[in-house]
Design a protein around this motif. Structure first.
Motif, PDB file in Angstrom:
ATOM      1  N   CYS A 197     -12.371   5.639   2.953  1.00  0.00           N
ATOM      2  CA  CYS A 197     -11.427   5.931   4.042  1.00  0.00           C
ATOM      3  C   CYS A 197     -11.089   7.415   4.091  1.00  0.00           C
ATOM      4  CB  CYS A 197     -10.158   5.104   3.884  1.00  0.00           C
ATOM      5  SG  CYS A 197     -10.376   3.372   4.323  1.00  0.00           S
ATOM      6  N   ALA A 198     -10.952   8.044   2.939  1.00  0.00           N
ATOM      7  CA  ALA A 198     -10.691   9.484   2.909  1.00  0.00           C
ATOM      8  C   ALA A 198     -11.849  10.238   3.550  1.00  0.00           C
ATOM      9  CB  ALA A 198     -10.469   9.960   1.477  1.00  0.00           C
ATOM     10  N   TRP A 199     -13.075   9.853   3.230  1.00  0.00           N
ATOM     11  CA  TRP A 199     -14.242  10.500   3.841  1.00  0.00           C
ATOM     12  C   TRP A 199     -14.247  10.309   5.351  1.00  0.00           C
ATOM     13  CZ3 TRP A 199     -18.317   8.170   0.007  1.00  0.00           C
ATOM     14  CH2 TRP A 199     -18.247   8.846  -1.201  1.00  0.00           C
ATOM     15  N   ILE A 200     -13.925   9.099   5.792  1.00  0.00           N
ATOM     16  CA  ILE A 200     -13.910   8.810   7.228  1.00  0.00           C
ATOM     17  C   ILE A 200     -12.850   9.649   7.935  1.00  0.00           C
ATOM     18  CG2 ILE A 200     -13.377   7.030   8.943  1.00  0.00           C
ATOM     19  CD1 ILE A 200     -14.737   5.026   6.997  1.00  0.00           C
ATOM     20  N   LEU A 201     -11.667   9.761   7.344  1.00  0.00           N
ATOM     21  CA  LEU A 201     -10.606  10.560   7.960  1.00  0.00           C
ATOM     22  C   LEU A 201     -10.984  12.039   7.989  1.00  0.00           C
ATOM     23  CD1 LEU A 201      -7.476   8.776   6.482  1.00  0.00           C
ATOM     24  CD2 LEU A 201      -8.345   8.646   8.829  1.00  0.00           C
ATOM     25  N   GLY A 254      -0.911  11.003   7.580  1.00  0.00           N
ATOM     26  CA  GLY A 254      -0.098   9.787   7.491  1.00  0.00           C
ATOM     27  C   GLY A 254      -0.944   8.556   7.227  1.00  0.00           C
ATOM     28  N   ALA A 255      -2.085   8.471   7.905  1.00  0.00           N
ATOM     29  CA  ALA A 255      -2.990   7.336   7.676  1.00  0.00           C
ATOM     30  C   ALA A 255      -3.471   7.323   6.229  1.00  0.00           C
ATOM     31  CB  ALA A 255      -4.172   7.410   8.638  1.00  0.00           C
ATOM     32  N   MET A 256      -3.819   8.502   5.696  1.00  0.00           N
ATOM     33  CA  MET A 256      -4.281   8.551   4.303  1.00  0.00           C
ATOM     34  C   MET A 256      -3.163   8.183   3.335  1.00  0.00           C
ATOM     35  SD  MET A 256      -7.043   9.038   2.649  1.00  0.00           S
ATOM     36  CE  MET A 256      -6.831   8.117   1.161  1.00  0.00           C
ATOM     37  N   MET A 257      -1.958   8.600   3.627  1.00  0.00           N
ATOM     38  CA  MET A 257      -0.831   8.261   2.749  1.00  0.00           C
ATOM     39  C   MET A 257      -0.570   6.763   2.749  1.00  0.00           C
ATOM     40  SD  MET A 257       1.789  11.416   3.381  1.00  0.00           S
ATOM     41  CE  MET A 257       3.101  10.628   2.497  1.00  0.00           C
ATOM     42  N   VAL A 258      -0.637   6.128   3.912  1.00  0.00           N
ATOM     43  CA  VAL A 258      -0.439   4.680   3.986  1.00  0.00           C
ATOM     44  C   VAL A 258      -1.511   3.958   3.178  1.00  0.00           C
ATOM     45  CG1 VAL A 258      -0.543   2.699   5.553  1.00  0.00           C
ATOM     46  CG2 VAL A 258       0.827   4.697   6.155  1.00  0.00           C
ATOM     47  N   ILE A 259      -2.757   4.386   3.337  1.00  0.00           N
ATOM     48  CA  ILE A 259      -3.858   3.752   2.599  1.00  0.00           C
ATOM     49  C   ILE A 259      -3.679   3.947   1.099  1.00  0.00           C
ATOM     50  CG2 ILE A 259      -6.347   3.909   2.148  1.00  0.00           C
ATOM     51  CD1 ILE A 259      -6.602   4.670   5.191  1.00  0.00           C
ATOM     52  N   TYR A 260      -3.442   5.185   0.683  1.00  0.00           N
ATOM     53  CA  TYR A 260      -3.340   5.484  -0.746  1.00  0.00           C
ATOM     54  C   TYR A 260      -2.119   4.818  -1.383  1.00  0.00           C
ATOM     55  CZ  TYR A 260      -2.871   8.048  -5.085  1.00  0.00           C
ATOM     56  OH  TYR A 260      -2.732   8.370  -6.412  1.00  0.00           O
ATOM     57  N   PHE A 261      -0.956   4.993  -0.775  1.00  0.00           N
ATOM     58  CA  PHE A 261       0.242   4.412  -1.380  1.00  0.00           C
ATOM     59  C   PHE A 261       0.254   2.897  -1.286  1.00  0.00           C
ATOM     60  CE2 PHE A 261       1.903   8.790  -0.861  1.00  0.00           C
ATOM     61  CZ  PHE A 261       2.112   9.036  -2.210  1.00  0.00           C
ATOM     62  N   GLY A 262      -0.387   2.346  -0.261  1.00  0.00           N
ATOM     63  CA  GLY A 262      -0.555   0.896  -0.204  1.00  0.00           C
ATOM     64  C   GLY A 262      -1.355   0.395  -1.397  1.00  0.00           C
ATOM     65  N   PHE A 263      -2.424   1.112  -1.722  1.00  0.00           N
ATOM     66  CA  PHE A 263      -3.237   0.763  -2.890  1.00  0.00           C
ATOM     67  C   PHE A 263      -2.432   0.898  -4.181  1.00  0.00           C
ATOM     68  CE2 PHE A 263      -6.417   2.132  -6.135  1.00  0.00           C
ATOM     69  CZ  PHE A 263      -7.070   0.914  -6.256  1.00  0.00           C
ATOM     70  N   ILE A 264      -1.689   1.983  -4.309  1.00  0.00           N
ATOM     71  CA  ILE A 264      -0.873   2.205  -5.510  1.00  0.00           C
ATOM     72  C   ILE A 264       0.195   1.124  -5.640  1.00  0.00           C
ATOM     73  CG2 ILE A 264       0.775   3.792  -6.607  1.00  0.00           C
ATOM     74  CD1 ILE A 264      -2.195   4.652  -6.775  1.00  0.00           C
ATOM     75  N   LEU A 265       0.810   0.738  -4.520  1.00  0.00           N
ATOM     76  CA  LEU A 265       1.822  -0.318  -4.569  1.00  0.00           C
ATOM     77  C   LEU A 265       1.203  -1.662  -4.958  1.00  0.00           C
ATOM     78  CD1 LEU A 265       4.028   0.634  -1.506  1.00  0.00           C
ATOM     79  CD2 LEU A 265       4.666   0.745  -3.929  1.00  0.00           C
ATOM     80  N   LEU A 266      -0.013  -1.913  -4.507  1.00  0.00           N
ATOM     81  CA  LEU A 266      -0.703  -3.129  -4.947  1.00  0.00           C
ATOM     82  C   LEU A 266      -0.936  -3.106  -6.455  1.00  0.00           C
ATOM     83  CD1 LEU A 266      -3.418  -3.977  -2.277  1.00  0.00           C
ATOM     84  CD2 LEU A 266      -1.583  -5.444  -3.086  1.00  0.00           C
TER      85      LEU A 266
END
Length: 91
Positions: A65-69, A24-36
């Motif tokens: 962030c993906a690496w950190i997760l 879920g955290a990765m999806m928020v980060i990724y889709f947040g970037f895509i929405l930007l």
């Protein structure tokens, strides 16, 4: 045997919770970037330093962030999950 089954079910539930939380955290980060990218291109095109735009920086941060997760999951699995599985199989 029933206690062992309950412990295994508890461990499986914990694994699901951790994996869903990190996914879920990765999806928020990724889709947040895509929405930007989709809705605020001028912001992402703004330069932070010569040759470095905010979009490039945020894109690199998504990868970091993906690496950190992934690191968090591996650390959790190695310190908690694997030990509990080993204890269950020894009994």
């Amino acid at each position: 045997m029933d206690d062992r089954k309950k412990a295994l079910q508890s461990l499986a539930n914990a694994r699901w919770r951790v994996s869903l939380l990190l996914s879920g955290a990765m999806m928020v980060i990724y889709f947040g970037f895509i929405l930007l990218i989709a809705f605020n291109k001028p912001l992402l095109g703004s330069l932070i330093l010569p040759g470095l735009s905010l979009g490039i920086l945020l894109g690199a941060l998504v990868i970091v962030c993906a690496w950190i997760l992934i690191f968090l999951y591996v650390r959790w699995a190695n310190t908690k999950y694997d030990d509990r599985i080993a204890n269950l199989t020894r009994k």
